[in-house]
Design a protein around this motif. Structure first.
Motif, mmCIF file in Angstrom:
data_model
loop_
_atom_site.group_PDB
_atom_site.id
_atom_site.type_symbol
_atom_site.label_atom_id
_atom_site.label_comp_id
_atom_site.label_asym_id
_atom_site.label_seq_id
_atom_site.Cartn_x
_atom_site.Cartn_y
_atom_site.Cartn_z
ATOM 1 N N ALA A 165 4.344 9.180 -3.191
ATOM 2 C CA ALA A 165 5.179 8.784 -2.051
ATOM 3 C C ALA A 165 6.566 8.384 -2.551
ATOM 4 O O ALA A 165 6.699 7.673 -3.536
ATOM 5 N N ASP B 112 2.485 1.784 -3.348
ATOM 6 C CA ASP B 112 1.491 2.137 -4.374
ATOM 7 C C ASP B 112 0.882 3.521 -4.161
ATOM 8 O O ASP B 112 0.055 3.951 -4.961
ATOM 9 N N THR B 113 1.262 4.206 -3.096
ATOM 10 C CA THR B 113 0.703 5.522 -2.806
ATOM 11 C C THR B 113 1.265 6.548 -3.792
ATOM 12 O O THR B 113 2.482 6.747 -3.854
ATOM 13 N N ARG C 111 0.831 -1.213 0.000
ATOM 14 C CA ARG C 111 0.000 0.000 0.000
ATOM 15 C C ARG C 111 0.862 1.259 0.000
ATOM 16 O O ARG C 111 0.580 2.228 -0.697
ATOM 17 N N ILE C 112 1.906 1.247 0.807
ATOM 18 C CA ILE C 112 2.803 2.404 0.880
ATOM 19 C C ILE C 112 3.468 2.638 -0.478
ATOM 20 O O ILE C 112 3.491 3.758 -0.990
#
Length: 180
Positions: free
Chosen positions: A20, A16-17, A13-14
């Motif tokens: 970021a 894919d942010t 998730r991180i």
């Protein structure tokens, strides 16, 4: 779902942010042991690693005005380990910095990298590698030392820790981790 799977899910998730950026400085046991011998101090080694990450992130996002780090020792340690670019920003250090999303995300990405290393290295040696100092960890270490010699611990463990001296006392002497 196990702990490792949850870390992988969060890491995905991180990563894919949108927008970021991240940097992980992987220090496996072999490199850790070399750096520990060079620095002679765990907090100085940690400060060096944190400073490298900050510098790497500033390469990717040079206009960043500040950085936040967990405070694990004397605040001057990270500041003195920063290079020119890092010294130009505001560096905030505080205990329990994981309450900030960015620091929590960094911890998750670092843990995922460690999990990957454990799995990859375990496959290389034909033994599952586990975290900590459980009886299971010590048994696998004894088996690996019996198969490959005590030097193998230099590739697999922090050799200044007590566990290495318990497994191979003639090769590794227990040392305290001096902190500053």
């Amino acid at each position: 779902v196990g702990s490792d799977a949850r870390f992988r899910e969060f890491a995905e998730r991180i990563l894919d942010t949108p927008g970021a950026i991240h940097s992980v400085v992987m220090i496996g046991p072999e490199k850790y042991n070399q750096l520990y011998a060079k620095f002679g101090n765990l907090n100085k080694l940690l400060a060096w690693g944190h400073a490298r990450v900050i510098e790497n992130l500033l390469e990717l996002h040079p206009e960043c005005p500040r950085a936040l780090s967990d405070q694990f020792g004397n605040p001057r340690l990270i500041k003195s380990a920063l290079l020119e670019r890092g010294r130009a920003i505001v560096l905030e250090q505080r205990t329990k910095a994981e309450s900030d999303f960015a620091v929590a995300a960094a911890s998750i990405l670092a843990r995922e990298r460690f999990i990957d290393w454990l799995q990859k290295t375990g496959r290389k040696f034909g033994k599952p590698l586990h975290r900590g100092v459980s009886p299971q960890v010590k048994e696998v270490a004894r088996e690996l030392v019996a198969a490959h010699g005590p030097e193998v611990l230099g590739q697999l463990a922090k050799t200044h820790f007590k566990t290495a001296s318990e497994i191979a006392p003639s090769h590794y002497k227990a040392k305290e981790s001096p902190v500053e």
